[in-house]
Design a protein around this motif. Structure first.
Motif, short mmCIF file in Angstrom:
data_model
loop_
_atom_site.label_atom_id
_atom_site.label_comp_id
_atom_site.label_asym_id
_atom_site.label_seq_id
_atom_site.Cartn_x
_atom_site.Cartn_y
_atom_site.Cartn_z
N UNK A 1 73.33 51.90 106.42
CA UNK A 1 73.10 53.24 106.97
C UNK A 1 71.81 53.27 107.77
N UNK A 2 70.81 52.56 107.28
CA UNK A 2 69.54 52.50 108.01
C UNK A 2 69.72 51.80 109.35
N UNK A 3 70.59 50.78 109.38
CA UNK A 3 70.89 50.15 110.66
C UNK A 3 71.59 51.13 111.59
N UNK B 1 71.37 58.70 98.77
CA UNK B 1 71.32 57.41 98.10
C UNK B 1 69.90 57.08 97.67
N UNK B 2 68.93 57.40 98.53
CA UNK B 2 67.55 57.13 98.15
C UNK B 2 67.19 57.91 96.89
N UNK B 3 67.68 59.11 96.82
CA UNK B 3 67.40 59.91 95.63
C UNK B 3 68.03 59.27 94.38
N UNK B 4 69.25 58.81 94.53
CA UNK B 4 69.94 58.17 93.41
C UNK B 4 69.19 56.91 92.97
N UNK B 5 68.81 56.09 93.95
CA UNK B 5 68.14 54.83 93.63
C UNK B 5 66.69 55.06 93.19
N UNK C 1 73.44 61.08 103.93
CA UNK C 1 73.83 60.10 102.92
C UNK C 1 72.64 59.21 102.55
N UNK C 2 71.84 58.86 103.55
CA UNK C 2 70.64 58.06 103.26
C UNK C 2 69.76 58.78 102.25
N UNK C 3 69.54 60.06 102.52
CA UNK C 3 68.71 60.86 101.62
C UNK C 3 69.29 60.86 100.21
#
Lengths: 218, 218
Positions: free
Chosen positions: B29-31, B82-86, B78-80
């Motif tokens: 996603x970052x890519x 997932x970062x929260x989950x991780x 989605x990035x936000x």
DNA sequence: CATTGTGAACTTATTCACAGCC
DNA sequence: GGCTGTGAATAAGTTCACAATG
């Protein structure tokens, strides 16, 4: 007519998790041997690694019968057998591409030679580095990849360059005839079928940990 | 009344493989975001990573509903999530123990800060190194671990020492109050329950590759 | 008699397939 | 029409439990 490999399951049917654990068994066995222990059991091996004894036996059973009922496993014997399975009973010539921080660490990493890996050439884009040596390894321009790979019979490549150049490097390595690649750049490489590729992202491992820590309290 | 975390599965029930893939999704996603793409789909994400679209959706569904039927996933959103989950939506303070080749590479690794990790202190046994700085990070004697960990509110530890000292270092880190450990030494560490531990052995990855290469032809 | 090797039972993970939604 | 979220079906992986064995 002794068959070279008495039992050969189709390697494609062996789960990757089993191969991973084989590496762990090998490490543990090497520790045992340096402690002077000659024999071990599936339960000893298992409890040291936090897995069940049945798991250990099943994993090994994919590849043959290495144990002795009532006795266990002869440590030296099993090490030999696992190294043969993993292919680390021979020497592997490895090329390193990218001599930055990580590349230098890989050059200095002692664990490789212990398992039969030897970095025999390094490549970098920086003209200042080309022609110099590091840890006794010559640094070449990437243009010489093909000839050096052929010359030194290099079979494996380590990619330790920036994410942006990793795919290009992978393509070059494949074109040069390398058969396997370990990629330390945080990108998903695409390689042709028949080339084995494994990715290592140092931040991944930390993320596994933060997930666990962040979610510890519910 | 927006709940902070709308759906929270018991984290213990989330397979480790799912967490691993979450990290991959995040990278991909970052890519995408740096390519300026605003929206993606489970099948795009999946095919880039070599997994099925259903897998991507199932993985994300463990944690909530992040997609928009007919549209896909909003990349930034989605990035936000997932970062929260991780747990990488916050900053993590990390201690490095062992400033050899590998330790220096870890200090210089840019991928860490990108994901919210910051190495704020390093420790080594070598008196010549103690008191100096590397990449702007102060190197301390291991005796000061407790106070530095408390001072700098360090939560995670990286172990990059010799195999023989790794367990001792792990014990010290745990005693100092660290909650998670990534171990780069080729030994199996034992840590008390509640402490999350992940092991990385650089030679393992190569062994995965040699297994595949060695067994390519039957 | 401790310990392996292994079929059978069970558990976990992945894929399929489709209803619901934009 | 394209895409998500998800229950049901399938596949894969792990553990159990025990006969076979030096």
């Amino acid at each position: 007519m002794s068959p070279t490999n008495p039992s050969r399951p189709n390697p494609a049917t062996v789960p990757a998790a089993v191969v991973n654990r084989l590496s762990m068994y090998l490490r543990e066995l090497q520790h045992l041997v340096s402690d002077g222990q000659e024999t071990t059991s599936s339960s000893e091996l298992g409890s040291r690694l936090g897995i069940t004894d049945a798991q250990v036996r099943k994993d090994l059973a994919y590849f043959g019968q290495f144990g002795h009922p009532g006795v266990g496993y002869r440590v030296g014997e099993l090490i030999k057998a696992i190294r043969k399975i993993l292919g680390t009973d021979r020497q592997w010539q490895v090329a390193l591409v990218g001599v930055g921080n990580l590349g230098r660490a890989l050059l200095g990493y002692r664990g490789f030679s212990r398992q039969g890996f030897s970095i025999v050439a390094a490549f970098d884009a920086d003209p200042a580095k080309i022609g110099t040596q590091l840890k006794g390894v010559q640094i070449f321009a990437i243009d010489h990849l093909n000839e050096v790979v052929a010359d030194k019979e290099i079979q494996l490549g380590l990619i330790a360059v920036q994410a942006a150049s990793a795919q290009k490097v992978a393509d070059l390595l494949v074109a040069a005839g390398v058969e396997g690649i370990v990629n330390f750049a945080p990108v998903t490489l695409s390689v042709p079928p028949g080339i084995c590729k494994v990715g290592v992202d140092l931040a991944w491992e930390l993320e596994q940990v933060t997930f666990a820590v962040a979610n510890k309290n519910r």
